[in-house]
Motif scaffolding. Structure first.
Motif, PDB file in Angstrom:
ATOM      1  N   TRP A  86       0.826  -1.206   0.000  1.00 33.89           N
ATOM      2  CA  TRP A  86       0.000   0.000   0.000  1.00 33.89           C
ATOM      3  C   TRP A  86       0.860   1.256   0.000  1.00 33.89           C
ATOM      4  O   TRP A  86       0.563   2.226  -0.673  1.00 33.89           O
ATOM      5  CB  TRP A  86      -0.919   0.007   1.226  1.00 33.89           C
ATOM      6  CG  TRP A  86      -2.065  -0.947   1.142  1.00 33.89           C
ATOM      7  CD1 TRP A  86      -2.255  -2.069   1.893  1.00 33.89           C
ATOM      8  CD2 TRP A  86      -3.179  -0.898   0.247  1.00 33.89           C
ATOM      9  NE1 TRP A  86      -3.419  -2.723   1.529  1.00 33.89           N
ATOM     10  CE2 TRP A  86      -3.998  -2.014   0.521  1.00 33.89           C
ATOM     11  CE3 TRP A  86      -3.559  -0.014  -0.756  1.00 33.89           C
ATOM     12  CZ2 TRP A  86      -5.172  -2.266  -0.182  1.00 33.89           C
ATOM     13  CZ3 TRP A  86      -4.731  -0.263  -1.452  1.00 33.89           C
ATOM     14  CH2 TRP A  86      -5.519  -1.372  -1.158  1.00 33.89           C
ATOM     15  N   SER A 119      -5.246   0.003  -5.482  1.00 31.51           N
ATOM     16  CA  SER A 119      -6.669  -0.341  -5.582  1.00 31.51           C
ATOM     17  C   SER A 119      -7.099  -0.471  -7.031  1.00 31.51           C
ATOM     18  O   SER A 119      -7.880  -1.357  -7.397  1.00 31.51           O
ATOM     19  CB  SER A 119      -7.527   0.710  -4.877  1.00 31.51           C
ATOM     20  OG  SER A 119      -7.278   0.730  -3.494  1.00 31.51           O
ATOM     21  N   PRO A 126      -4.990 -10.499  -6.682  1.00 29.59           N
ATOM     22  CA  PRO A 126      -4.214 -10.305  -5.453  1.00 29.59           C
ATOM     23  C   PRO A 126      -3.876 -11.636  -4.767  1.00 29.59           C
ATOM     24  O   PRO A 126      -4.765 -12.449  -4.489  1.00 29.59           O
ATOM     25  CB  PRO A 126      -5.140  -9.468  -4.563  1.00 29.59           C
ATOM     26  CG  PRO A 126      -6.233  -8.979  -5.469  1.00 29.59           C
ATOM     27  CD  PRO A 126      -6.367 -10.017  -6.534  1.00 29.59           C
ATOM     28  N   VAL A 131      -2.379 -12.538  -1.335  1.00 23.75           N
ATOM     29  CA  VAL A 131      -2.110 -11.874  -0.055  1.00 23.75           C
ATOM     30  C   VAL A 131      -1.339 -12.833   0.858  1.00 23.75           C
ATOM     31  O   VAL A 131      -1.747 -13.981   1.043  1.00 23.75           O
ATOM     32  CB  VAL A 131      -3.428 -11.439   0.611  1.00 23.75           C
ATOM     33  CG1 VAL A 131      -3.174 -10.899   2.006  1.00 23.75           C
ATOM     34  CG2 VAL A 131      -4.131 -10.399  -0.251  1.00 23.75           C
ATOM     35  N   TYR A 187      -5.715  -3.621   7.329  1.00 28.82           N
ATOM     36  CA  TYR A 187      -6.162  -3.428   5.955  1.00 28.82           C
ATOM     37  C   TYR A 187      -5.920  -4.655   5.086  1.00 28.82           C
ATOM     38  O   TYR A 187      -6.698  -4.936   4.164  1.00 28.82           O
ATOM     39  CB  TYR A 187      -5.490  -2.194   5.344  1.00 28.82           C
ATOM     40  CG  TYR A 187      -6.191  -0.918   5.740  1.00 28.82           C
ATOM     41  CD1 TYR A 187      -7.419  -0.587   5.177  1.00 28.82           C
ATOM     42  CD2 TYR A 187      -5.649  -0.075   6.694  1.00 28.82           C
ATOM     43  CE1 TYR A 187      -8.087   0.565   5.550  1.00 28.82           C
ATOM     44  CE2 TYR A 187      -6.313   1.080   7.074  1.00 28.82           C
ATOM     45  CZ  TYR A 187      -7.525   1.398   6.500  1.00 28.82           C
ATOM     46  OH  TYR A 187      -8.193   2.532   6.879  1.00 28.82           O
ATOM     47  N   THR A 188      -4.853  -5.398   5.370  1.00 34.46           N
ATOM     48  CA  THR A 188      -4.597  -6.599   4.575  1.00 34.46           C
ATOM     49  C   THR A 188      -5.677  -7.642   4.805  1.00 34.46           C
ATOM     50  O   THR A 188      -6.120  -8.312   3.866  1.00 34.46           O
ATOM     51  CB  THR A 188      -3.215  -7.195   4.918  1.00 34.46           C
ATOM     52  OG1 THR A 188      -2.199  -6.233   4.601  1.00 34.46           O
ATOM     53  CG2 THR A 188      -2.950  -8.457   4.123  1.00 34.46           C
ATOM     54  N   LYS A 228      -8.700  -7.075   5.425  1.00 35.72           N
ATOM     55  CA  LYS A 228      -9.926  -6.596   4.794  1.00 35.72           C
ATOM     56  C   LYS A 228      -9.841  -6.648   3.263  1.00 35.72           C
ATOM     57  O   LYS A 228     -10.845  -6.472   2.578  1.00 35.72           O
ATOM     58  CB  LYS A 228     -10.200  -5.142   5.221  1.00 35.72           C
ATOM     59  CG  LYS A 228     -10.635  -4.992   6.670  1.00 35.72           C
ATOM     60  CD  LYS A 228     -10.586  -3.538   7.114  1.00 35.72           C
ATOM     61  CE  LYS A 228     -11.494  -2.638   6.303  1.00 35.72           C
ATOM     62  NZ  LYS A 228     -12.926  -2.885   6.583  1.00 35.72           N
ATOM     63  N   MET A 229      -8.651  -6.874   2.749  1.00 38.07           N
ATOM     64  CA  MET A 229      -8.398  -6.787   1.319  1.00 38.07           C
ATOM     65  C   MET A 229      -9.113  -7.904   0.540  1.00 38.07           C
ATOM     66  O   MET A 229      -9.153  -9.054   0.973  1.00 38.07           O
ATOM     67  CB  MET A 229      -6.887  -6.881   1.088  1.00 38.07           C
ATOM     68  CG  MET A 229      -6.421  -6.603  -0.320  1.00 38.07           C
ATOM     69  SD  MET A 229      -4.614  -6.805  -0.454  1.00 38.07           S
ATOM     70  CE  MET A 229      -4.053  -5.499   0.666  1.00 38.07           C
ATOM     71  N   THR A 230      -9.654  -7.543  -0.597  1.00 35.88           N
ATOM     72  CA  THR A 230     -10.184  -8.547  -1.505  1.00 35.88           C
ATOM     73  C   THR A 230      -9.018  -9.334  -2.090  1.00 35.88           C
ATOM     74  O   THR A 230      -8.007  -8.757  -2.484  1.00 35.88           O
ATOM     75  CB  THR A 230     -10.985  -7.883  -2.635  1.00 35.88           C
ATOM     76  OG1 THR A 230     -12.067  -7.142  -2.071  1.00 35.88           O
ATOM     77  CG2 THR A 230     -11.533  -8.923  -3.595  1.00 35.88           C
ATOM     78  N   TYR A 231      -9.136 -10.649  -2.148  1.00 36.50           N
ATOM     79  CA  TYR A 231      -8.007 -11.450  -2.606  1.00 36.50           C
ATOM     80  C   TYR A 231      -8.500 -12.620  -3.439  1.00 36.50           C
ATOM     81  O   TYR A 231      -9.657 -13.048  -3.341  1.00 36.50           O
ATOM     82  CB  TYR A 231      -7.202 -11.968  -1.408  1.00 36.50           C
ATOM     83  CG  TYR A 231      -7.999 -12.846  -0.466  1.00 36.50           C
ATOM     84  CD1 TYR A 231      -8.116 -14.211  -0.675  1.00 36.50           C
ATOM     85  CD2 TYR A 231      -8.672 -12.286   0.629  1.00 36.50           C
ATOM     86  CE1 TYR A 231      -8.867 -15.010   0.181  1.00 36.50           C
ATOM     87  CE2 TYR A 231      -9.422 -13.078   1.481  1.00 36.50           C
ATOM     88  CZ  TYR A 231      -9.514 -14.435   1.255  1.00 36.50           C
ATOM     89  OH  TYR A 231     -10.270 -15.217   2.102  1.00 36.50           O
TER      90      TYR A 231
END
Length: 224
Positions: free
Chosen positions: A74, A81, A89, A91, A147-148, A150-153
């Motif tokens: 980030w 984004s 992604p 992660v 935030y990781t 919560k990240m879409t992956y």
């Protein structure tokens, strides 16, 4: 499972969680092209990339028959984004936040050198950090976890589970991907003159934030 067009990927997550190791293993596959810039991070301070969109466009154009990818964070990609709408992604996280934080402190020690490994680093006894610098680093690590998670992956990998088979990754890369690091755990507290001081700062920083929103494994590790 929905892949991006032509299967392009970005490795991201929490630093000091094995992301470079994962990139190294992926880059060895004959189906894949990754830029070999330091740490596989073209957008990082050693990568020299200014225009991220132009770089990614050329990456695809120059490797039409490969699955292309890169690693970024980030804090290093201003358009992450946007990129993640076109790139899949992957992660990577390490559940043991103590090891992540202590490893980070070693990496950021006074007199940073080219030895990026957390182990066998010379001069660790000379680490000097102010409480402010530790709080700043702790805040960065904690927000990175928040935030990781919560990240879409497309794929989420935990360092502690890398040795397990992942047939979905094999299908994605059209090859057998062995992510077993054969890693021998070390006690990172041995590399610090006063490790508890650092961990206390990490905990107090977490308590000063909205800590109930951190993942359970983070709160359990820090007893909060």
């Amino acid at each position: 499972m929905n892949f991006s067009l032509n299967k392009r990927f970005i490795v991201t997550g929490v630093p000091r969680s094995g992301t470079t190791f994962v990139c190294k293993k992926i880059s060895e596959l004959h189906t894949v092209h990754m830029d070999l810039k330091p740490g596989y991070e073209p957008f990082g301070p050693d990568g020299g990339v200014l225009d991220e969109e132009i770089y990614l466009r050329r990456l695809v154009q120059d490797n039409p028959n490969k699955i292309v990818g890169l690693k970024t964070w980030w804090g290093e990609s201003y358009l992450l984004s946007q990129h993640m709408k076109l790139y899949d992604p992957i992660v990577v996280l390490r559940k043991d936040i103590h090891k992540v934080f202590l490893s980070y402190v070693i990496m950021m020690r006074k007199g940073f050198d080219e030895n990026h490994s957390s182990r066998n680093r010379p001069g660790v006894e000379s680490i000097e950090h102010t409480d402010y610098s530790l709080r700043y680093l702790a805040h960065s690590v904690l927000k990175s976890y928040y935030y990781t998670e919560k990240m879409t992956y497309l794929f989420k990998l935990y360092f502690e589970d890398l040795s397990k088979d992942n047939p979905s990754l094999d299908d994605y890369f059209e090859a057998n991907l062995d992510l077993d690091p054969g890693y021998k755990e070390t006690d990172l507290t041995d590399y610090h003159p006063d490790p508890q001081r650092y961990l206390d700062v990490l905990k107090s920083t977490a308590l000063s934030m909205d800590h109930k929103k951190f993942p359970d494994y983070i709160r359990e590790k820090m007893y909060i």
